[in-house]
Design an enzyme around this catalytic site. Structure first.
Site, mmCIF file in Angstrom:
data_model
loop_
_atom_site.group_PDB
_atom_site.id
_atom_site.type_symbol
_atom_site.label_atom_id
_atom_site.label_comp_id
_atom_site.label_asym_id
_atom_site.label_seq_id
_atom_site.Cartn_x
_atom_site.Cartn_y
_atom_site.Cartn_z
ATOM 1 N N CYS A 117 0.816 -1.221 0.000
ATOM 2 C CA CYS A 117 0.000 0.000 0.000
ATOM 3 C C CYS A 117 0.847 1.266 0.000
ATOM 4 C CB CYS A 117 -0.948 -0.008 1.192
ATOM 5 S SG CYS A 117 -2.059 -1.411 1.120
ATOM 6 N N HIS A 263 -4.221 6.771 1.615
ATOM 7 C CA HIS A 263 -4.467 5.427 1.117
ATOM 8 C C HIS A 263 -5.882 5.022 1.513
ATOM 9 C CE1 HIS A 263 -4.023 1.390 -0.047
ATOM 10 N NE2 HIS A 263 -4.149 0.916 1.169
ATOM 11 N N ASN A 293 -9.906 -1.283 -1.749
ATOM 12 C CA ASN A 293 -8.474 -1.000 -1.572
ATOM 13 C C ASN A 293 -7.736 -1.481 -2.816
ATOM 14 O OD1 ASN A 293 -5.772 -0.942 -0.819
ATOM 15 N ND2 ASN A 293 -6.082 -1.927 1.167
HETATM 16 C C1 LIG Z 1 -10.837 -6.069 8.331
HETATM 17 C C2 LIG Z 1 -11.695 -5.218 9.222
HETATM 18 C C3 LIG Z 1 -12.703 -4.439 8.360
HETATM 19 C C4 LIG Z 1 -12.476 -6.140 10.160
HETATM 20 O O1 LIG Z 1 -13.207 -5.386 11.051
HETATM 21 P P1 LIG Z 1 -13.270 -5.807 12.586
HETATM 22 O O2 LIG Z 1 -14.198 -4.875 13.251
HETATM 23 O O3 LIG Z 1 -11.867 -5.865 13.085
HETATM 24 O O4 LIG Z 1 -13.950 -7.200 12.497
HETATM 25 P P2 LIG Z 1 -13.469 -8.555 13.156
HETATM 26 O O5 LIG Z 1 -12.213 -8.989 12.495
HETATM 27 O O6 LIG Z 1 -13.503 -8.350 14.622
HETATM 28 O O7 LIG Z 1 -14.583 -9.527 12.703
HETATM 29 C C5 LIG Z 1 -15.827 -9.502 13.322
HETATM 30 C C6 LIG Z 1 -16.605 -10.718 12.870
HETATM 31 O O8 LIG Z 1 -16.945 -10.595 11.478
HETATM 32 C C7 LIG Z 1 -16.573 -11.796 10.792
HETATM 33 N N1 LIG Z 1 -16.204 -11.454 9.419
HETATM 34 C C8 LIG Z 1 -14.964 -11.293 8.885
HETATM 35 N N2 LIG Z 1 -15.075 -10.979 7.588
HETATM 36 C C9 LIG Z 1 -16.383 -10.931 7.298
HETATM 37 C C10 LIG Z 1 -17.106 -10.639 6.140
HETATM 38 N N3 LIG Z 1 -16.520 -10.326 4.991
HETATM 39 N N4 LIG Z 1 -18.453 -10.654 6.209
HETATM 40 C C11 LIG Z 1 -19.092 -10.935 7.337
HETATM 41 N N5 LIG Z 1 -18.455 -11.236 8.482
HETATM 42 C C12 LIG Z 1 -17.116 -11.222 8.458
HETATM 43 C C13 LIG Z 1 -15.425 -12.350 11.576
HETATM 44 O O9 LIG Z 1 -15.311 -13.722 11.334
HETATM 45 C C14 LIG Z 1 -15.835 -12.016 13.000
HETATM 46 O O10 LIG Z 1 -16.755 -12.985 13.416
HETATM 47 P P3 LIG Z 1 -16.726 -13.557 14.923
HETATM 48 O O11 LIG Z 1 -16.931 -12.346 15.798
HETATM 49 O O12 LIG Z 1 -17.864 -14.513 14.945
HETATM 50 O O13 LIG Z 1 -15.389 -14.185 15.079
HETATM 51 C C15 LIG Z 1 -10.860 -4.233 10.052
HETATM 52 O O14 LIG Z 1 -10.129 -4.923 11.044
HETATM 53 C C16 LIG Z 1 -9.910 -3.441 9.206
HETATM 54 O O15 LIG Z 1 -10.307 -2.668 8.355
HETATM 55 N N6 LIG Z 1 -8.596 -3.570 9.451
HETATM 56 C C17 LIG Z 1 -7.602 -2.909 8.668
HETATM 57 C C18 LIG Z 1 -7.482 -3.601 7.383
HETATM 58 C C19 LIG Z 1 -6.584 -2.899 6.447
HETATM 59 O O16 LIG Z 1 -6.426 -1.739 6.513
HETATM 60 N N7 LIG Z 1 -6.012 -3.679 5.557
HETATM 61 C C20 LIG Z 1 -5.239 -3.218 4.498
HETATM 62 C C21 LIG Z 1 -4.022 -2.532 4.964
HETATM 63 S S1 LIG Z 1 -3.315 -1.729 3.660
#
Ligand SMILES: CC(C)(COP(=O)(O)OP(=O)(O)OC[C@H]1O[C@@H](n2cnc3c(N)ncnc32)[C@H](O)[C@@H]1OP(=O)(O)O)[C@@H](O)C(=O)NCCC(=O)NCCS
Length: 336
Positions: A117, A263, A293
């Site tokens: 990124c 980003h 992204n």
């Molecule tokens: C990825 C992201 C959106 C997830 O959000 P979050 O609030 O942390 O969500 P969690 O990981 O706690 O997941 C919550 C639940 O949703 C579920 N889940 C994960 N992906 C899912 C999807 N696509 N659809 C539905 N549910 C989903 C998980 O399994 C979890 O279930 P559980 O509570 O039963 O275990 C967030 O962490 C994020 O944006 N992180 C940064 C990512 C990023 O910037 N990446 C690129 C860097 S360049």
């Protein structure tokens, strides 16, 4: 070699595939929902390549031509290519070689940058140094990604798969043409302690005797894996920190920034970054809703759209910032 006082973006362009994939489309492939994706990330849809056979360098061709036209230059004016991608057409050679061939540039050097990124900012750092040192006059700097063929579009990969999209952005970097315009400050960083928080484990030269086995494929090690919460935490800390550092170096205050191009990994990350920096969201590029992204393509894609929408022009102060896998991060202030 004649040293140059300052470099700048002479032209900018972008390209996205025509195939729109909505959250509802993804919900047909995995257990997810439009509501979950929008709430967590701000994404409504993304673009995927239309068919097999389209690589990152193919998306880069129209983006590069648009950037060249914007700069009033032709492909033959390009002295070097820097290609930032985490999804190269093939493992080797670099996508820059494929792009140079497609643009008809035999002999022009092509450097691939693998900084995810932050790739565009890492590439800008090299291009800026080359131009100022008088090594190359016009550097074509590209960020292009095809994620759709690399993510796991199924329940196991849903946490990553819903976030990414395909696209390309390109910039021509060359000697600044107008007084007081320049890449004014630029910082890049890395911290490998978080390398495995967002990575693609295999194929891996570290694994012997084979980089990729059927077992690894069964386990999904050829798909990206992410510790989303960790990445979120780091991004919301490092992006403001490095943004403040470059603004201070460039001697501009947040209220003097005309356009912020962060980003686009998650709308919530960028809202927190804007709040910490005191930059209003009205001055901030937010196109994650349309494209997801697009990794190294994101910053040039966002700037290209914003320029064409009249949100910035020659003389505008632009702040760019990125955080991603590596970990890598960086920021730059330009007076366009
Ligand atoms: C990825 C992201 C959106 C997830 O959000 P979050 O609030 O942390 O969500 P969690 O990981 O706690 O997941 C919550 C639940 O949703 C579920 N889940 C994960 N992906 C899912 C999807 N696509 N659809 C539905 N549910 C989903 C998980 O399994 C979890 O279930 P559980 O509570 O039963 O275990 C967030 O962490 C994020 O944006 N992180 C940064 C990512 C990023 O910037 N990446 C690129 C860097 S360049």
């Amino acid at each position: 070699m004649k040293q140059i006082a300052a470099s700048n973006i002479l032209g900018i362009g972008h390209y996205v595939p025509t195939k729109v994939v909505t959250n509802h489309d993804l919900a047909k492939l995995m257990t997810t929902s439009d509501e979950w994706i929008q709430q967590r990330s701000g994404i409504k849809e993304r673009r995927f390549i239309e068919h097999s056979g389209i690589g990152a360098s193919d998306l880069a061709v129209p983006a590069s031509k648009m950037a060249l036209e914007h700069a009033g230059l032709e492909a033959k004016d390009i002295d070097a290519i820097i290609f930032a991608t985490l999804s190269p057409d093939h493992n080797f050679p670099g996508s820059g070689c494929f792009l140079g061939h497609k643009l008809g540039l035999p002999g022009v050097p092509a450097l691939d940058v693998r900084n995810q990124c932050s790739g565009f900012l890492y590439g800008l750092s090299v291009a800026d140094a080359w131009v100022r040192a008088g090594v190359y006059k016009h550097v074509l700097l590209v960020g292009a990604e095809v994620h759709s063929t690399g993510v796991e579009l199924a329940d196991r990969g849903r946490d990553v798969a819903v976030l990414f999209g395909d696209g390309a952005g390109a910039a021509v970097i060359g000697p600044a043409t107008e007084p007081n315009t320049a890449v004014k400050a630029l910082e890049i960083h890395a911290d490998g302690s978080g390398a495995k928080d967002l990575w693609l484990e295999a194929p891996a030269s570290a694994y012997s005797p084979h980089r990729l086995t059927h077992e690894m494929i069964d386990e999904g090690k050829h798909f990206p894996a992410m510790n989303g919460k960790q990445v979120f935490r780091w991004a919301t800390e490092k992006m403001p920190e490095v943004s403040r550092a470059v603004m201070s170096e460039a001697k501009v205050t947040p209220d003097q920034i005309d356009l912020f191009v962060p980003h686009q990994a998650n709308l919530r990350i960028n809202q927190m970054v804007c709040a910490k920096l005191g930059i209003p969201e009205s001055k901030t590029v937010a196109n994650i809703e349309k494209y997801g992204n697009t990794t190294a393509a994101t910053i040039p894609l966002g700037l290209s759209e914003a320029w064409r929408e009249g949100r910035c022009r020659r003389g505008s102060n632009v702040l760019m910032a990125a955080f991603g896998s590596g970990y890598t991060w960086g920021a730059a202030v330009l007076t366009l």
